[in-house]
Scaffold this motif. Structure first.
Motif, PDB file in Angstrom:
ATOM      1  N   UNK A  17       0.826  -1.206   0.000  1.00 25.13           N
ATOM      2  CA  UNK A  17       0.000   0.000   0.000  1.00 25.13           C
ATOM      3  C   UNK A  17       0.862   1.258   0.000  1.00 25.13           C
ATOM      4  N   UNK A  18       1.972   1.218   0.710  1.00 27.61           N
ATOM      5  CA  UNK A  18       2.886   2.358   0.687  1.00 27.61           C
ATOM      6  C   UNK A  18       3.421   2.584  -0.719  1.00 27.61           C
ATOM      7  N   UNK A  19       3.753   1.486  -1.401  1.00 27.21           N
ATOM      8  CA  UNK A  19       4.238   1.592  -2.774  1.00 27.21           C
ATOM      9  C   UNK A  19       3.150   2.127  -3.697  1.00 27.21           C
ATOM     10  N   UNK A  20       1.920   1.651  -3.512  1.00 30.78           N
ATOM     11  CA  UNK A  20       0.804   2.106  -4.341  1.00 30.78           C
ATOM     12  C   UNK A  20       0.561   3.598  -4.158  1.00 30.78           C
ATOM     13  N   UNK A  21       0.609   4.061  -2.914  1.00 27.27           N
ATOM     14  CA  UNK A  21       0.428   5.484  -2.639  1.00 27.27           C
ATOM     15  C   UNK A  21       1.525   6.302  -3.320  1.00 27.27           C
ATOM     16  N   UNK A  39       6.205  -5.271  -8.637  1.00 24.45           N
ATOM     17  CA  UNK A  39       7.525  -5.006  -9.174  1.00 24.45           C
ATOM     18  C   UNK A  39       8.261  -3.936  -8.403  1.00 24.45           C
ATOM     19  N   UNK A  40       7.532  -2.959  -7.929  1.00 17.47           N
ATOM     20  CA  UNK A  40       8.157  -1.856  -7.196  1.00 17.47           C
ATOM     21  C   UNK A  40       8.747  -2.324  -5.869  1.00 17.47           C
ATOM     22  N   UNK A  41       8.114  -3.300  -5.242  1.00 17.94           N
ATOM     23  CA  UNK A  41       8.609  -3.757  -3.935  1.00 17.94           C
ATOM     24  C   UNK A  41       9.424  -5.051  -4.037  1.00 17.94           C
ATOM     25  N   UNK A  42       9.681  -5.514  -5.259  1.00 16.55           N
ATOM     26  CA  UNK A  42      10.551  -6.666  -5.430  1.00 16.55           C
ATOM     27  C   UNK A  42       9.888  -8.011  -5.241  1.00 16.55           C
ATOM     28  N   UNK A  43       8.581  -8.077  -5.488  1.00 17.89           N
ATOM     29  CA  UNK A  43       7.840  -9.331  -5.390  1.00 17.89           C
ATOM     30  C   UNK A  43       7.236  -9.666  -6.753  1.00 17.89           C
ATOM     31  N   UNK A  44       6.823 -10.887  -6.911  1.00 18.14           N
ATOM     32  CA  UNK A  44       6.087 -11.267  -8.111  1.00 18.14           C
ATOM     33  C   UNK A  44       4.626 -10.876  -7.941  1.00 18.14           C
TER      34      UNK A  44
END
Length: 200
Positions: A17-21, A39-44
């Motif tokens: 959610x932090x990445x989405x914001x 992708x932004x947080x390094x997960x699939x």
């Protein structure tokens, strides 16, 4: 950035959610997808599907977070208010301040359209209703003789006006109607509406 298995479900949800914001603030809603957040947080992308059913669910959860932040700003604004009238004015200022500081996220609350068969989550509706309940509570104190249904309608009418000023402000259309500032118009609207109710 952490990889799959390094965060609990709750930690991963907060991270996503932090990445989405951040993505919304930086690039707007069109880029916001579960895959892009992952992708932004390094997960699939598959790692997030147990947190967000789809893009609509992601946006709804972001909107809930935005409403939480708006409410926190309002709490600060009214914390030292001793009179209901002062508190309503404080709410109006806080609402305008938050929307102008986070226009993309604020607009997403009202502009995101769900599929025809989808329902707005009860939690999100409750957070919106809590806001109007607060306004109605102040109005009831100022005009105790009014019927509760009329008070709730007054709360809706008043905040529809504040909302309209806010929309014109963040879409750069306010100047079309004159040179008054959004802050002055908001205070004038609230003050005159309360005067009309006999709420001194």
């Amino acid at each position: 950035m952490g990889r799959r298995g390094e965060h609990s479900k709750e930690e991963l949800a907060a991270l996503a959610l932090e990445a989405a914001v951040a993505m919304l603030e930086e690039e707007g809603p069109t880029i916001l997808t579960t895959r892009a957040v992952a992708g932004r947080i390094g997960y699939t992308a598959g790692s997030l599907y147990f947190l967000f059913r789809n893009r609509d669910d992601l946006i709804l959860q972001v909107n809930e977070r935005t409403l939480d932040e708006l409410r926190a700003g309002i709490e600060v604004a009214v914390a030292d208010c001793r009179e209901p009238r002062e508190a309503i004015l404080g709410m109006g200022r806080a609402y305008l301040t938050f929307a102008t500081a986070h226009p993309v996220r604020w607009r997403l609350i009202f502009e995101h359209v769900l599929p025809a068969n989808a329902e707005v989550p009860a939690g999100l509706l409750a957070k919106i209703e809590d806001f109007f309940t607060r306004v109605a509570g102040y109005l009831s104190t100022l005009a105790p003789e009014r019927d509760p249904l009329a008070v709730r309608r007054s709360a809706q009418a008043l905040w529809s006006g504040v909302h309209g000023i806010t929309v014109l402000t963040i879409t750069d259309k306010l100047a079309l109607g004159g040179d008054a500032t959004a802050e002055a118009l908001t205070e004038d609207l609230i003050g005159r509406y309360l005067d009309g109710l006999g709420a001194r």
